[in-house]
Design an enzyme around this catalytic site. Structure first.
Site, PDB file in Angstrom:
ATOM      1  N   ASN A 189     -10.088  -0.319  -0.256  1.00  0.00           N
ATOM      2  CA  ASN A 189      -8.633  -0.237  -0.206  1.00  0.00           C
ATOM      3  C   ASN A 189      -8.080  -0.860  -1.486  1.00  0.00           C
ATOM      4  O   ASN A 189      -8.127  -2.067  -1.664  1.00  0.00           O
ATOM      5  CB  ASN A 189      -8.127  -0.987   1.031  1.00  0.00           C
ATOM      6  CG  ASN A 189      -6.616  -0.942   1.180  1.00  0.00           C
ATOM      7  OD1 ASN A 189      -5.894  -0.565   0.263  1.00  0.00           O
ATOM      8  ND2 ASN A 189      -6.135  -1.349   2.350  1.00  0.00           N
ATOM      9  N   CYS A 228       0.804  -1.224   0.000  1.00  0.00           N
ATOM     10  CA  CYS A 228       0.000   0.000   0.000  1.00  0.00           C
ATOM     11  C   CYS A 228       0.836   1.273   0.000  1.00  0.00           C
ATOM     12  O   CYS A 228       0.316   2.355  -0.286  1.00  0.00           O
ATOM     13  CB  CYS A 228      -0.958  -0.001   1.190  1.00  0.00           C
ATOM     14  SG  CYS A 228      -2.042  -1.446   1.230  1.00  0.00           S
ATOM     15  N   HIS A 258      -3.159   7.008   2.192  1.00  0.00           N
ATOM     16  CA  HIS A 258      -3.607   5.724   1.657  1.00  0.00           C
ATOM     17  C   HIS A 258      -5.039   5.472   2.121  1.00  0.00           C
ATOM     18  O   HIS A 258      -5.360   5.640   3.305  1.00  0.00           O
ATOM     19  CB  HIS A 258      -2.671   4.617   2.145  1.00  0.00           C
ATOM     20  CG  HIS A 258      -3.195   3.242   1.925  1.00  0.00           C
ATOM     21  ND1 HIS A 258      -3.678   2.818   0.708  1.00  0.00           N
ATOM     22  CD2 HIS A 258      -3.329   2.192   2.768  1.00  0.00           C
ATOM     23  CE1 HIS A 258      -4.086   1.558   0.810  1.00  0.00           C
ATOM     24  NE2 HIS A 258      -3.886   1.158   2.059  1.00  0.00           N
TER      25      HIS A 258
END
Length: 337
Positions: free
Chosen positions: A294, A131, A264
């Site tokens: 996500n 990520c 993020h």
């Protein structure tokens, strides 16, 4: 859409890297929490829209169809960024793709994307920092442009995380989605990327990982995502604040200089917690997690493109990008748009 063009550089002038254009792409299949809950219920897995929203802020995500690879998602995102920048693919001499779900073991997704763009010759490689991948890739591209190793770069985050989810684990399978985001970076005499910082600590590898590999034609270990959500949450908020302040100090800026924060897009609680620590009002926090879930390395460039195309982020704005992910990795980039 056209963003600020790079300023011409003299032979002895300092070189900087600026974002010239942004782009993104989401696969057409959109799955709401209710739709995902109905699918999971067929296998006896209980969850609900309320349960997911309360804990994560996520309401929907996009999943790629079977046979669609990371490079297939990266291609339209790259083309959109090139169009926004007003440059041809043939001008690109560097491609970096941040991904944890590559098309194949090798060659890199970046090489496959380069071919799909109809170009050849420039450097192309993948970055794997989960990520944090886009922040890592952007930092590498910035360094290569500053040193003259590249002039125009495509930096892309592209993921098909739906392929590595355990749909028997409701604590993880509801969190992730697929997509791609891209930026074109160009050399300029005017500073764009002001400062960046990257970190990793492999001692935390077990709290977020896919503990499998390929050997002898078979998958060894477990090829599905595993996560200790509480451990990730605790670590993420702390490291994100620290790295943001360090990057601000490097750039000679303060909290008050940040016009927009793009962390993020993992969990709305982590994002809001980071914004509070930086004393930022919530209306300066770019949020797309509710619609995208996500998307790992794709989440920051996806959110950036949404904010640019919606008119929120404008030329001259100062933007903080932050990522944290499996590894454990984390980092931040401060830039003038």
């Amino acid at each position: 859409m056209t963003t600020t063009s790079a300023t011409p550089i003299g032979t002895s002038a300092p070189r900087f890297a600026r974002i010239l254009g942004t782009g993104s792409y989401l696969p057409p299949k959109r799955l709401t929490n209710a739709e995902l809950a109905a699918q999971l219920a067929k296998d006896g897995i209980e969850t609900s829209d309320e349960w997911i929203v309360e804990r994560t802020g996520i309401r929907a995500r996009h999943f790629a169809d079977a046979g669609v690879a990371a490079s297939d998602l990266a291609l339209p995102a790259a083309r959109a960024a090139l169009e926004a920048a007003g440059i041809a693919a043939s001008e690109i001499d560097l491609i970096i793709v941040a991904t944890s779900t590559p098309d194949m073991v090798f060659p890199s997704t970046a090489c496959l994307l380069q071919h799909k763009l109809g170009i050849a010759g420039g450097a192309a490689f993948d970055v794997q920092a989960v990520c944090s991948g886009f922040v890592y890739a952007l930092t590498v591209a910035d360094s290569m442009i500053k040193t003259g190793a590249a002039n125009k770069a495509l930096v892309i985050g592209a993921e098909v995380f739906s392929r590595i989810l355990d749909f028997k684990d409701r604590t993880t399978c509801v969190l992730f989605g697929d997509g791609a985001g891209a930026v074109v970076l160009g050399a300029s005499a005017t500073p764009g990327i002001l400062a960046s910082e990257l970190h990793a600590d492999g001692s935390h590898a077990n709290i977020l990982c896919v503990p499998g590999t390929v050997a002898g034609g078979q998958v060894l270990g477990d090829p599905l995502l595993k996560m200790d959500g509480q451990a990730v949450f605790k670590l993420a908020v702390g490291v994100l604040e620290k790295v943001a302040r360090s990057v601000l100090a490097k750039a000679g800026r303060s909290d008050a200089d940040i016009d927009w924060l793009i962390p993020h897009q993992a969990n709305i609680r982590i994002m809001q917690g980071t914004a509070k620590k930086l004393k930022m009002p919530m209306d300066k926090l770019i949020v797309t997690v509710h619609e995208h879930g996500n998307t790992s390395a794709a989440s920051i460039p996806l959110a950036l493109d949404v904010a640019v195309r919606s008119g929120k982020i404008k030329s001259g704005d100062t933007v903080m990008l932050e990522g944290v992910g499996g590894g454990f990795t984390w980092g931040a980039v401060l830039l003038d748009f």
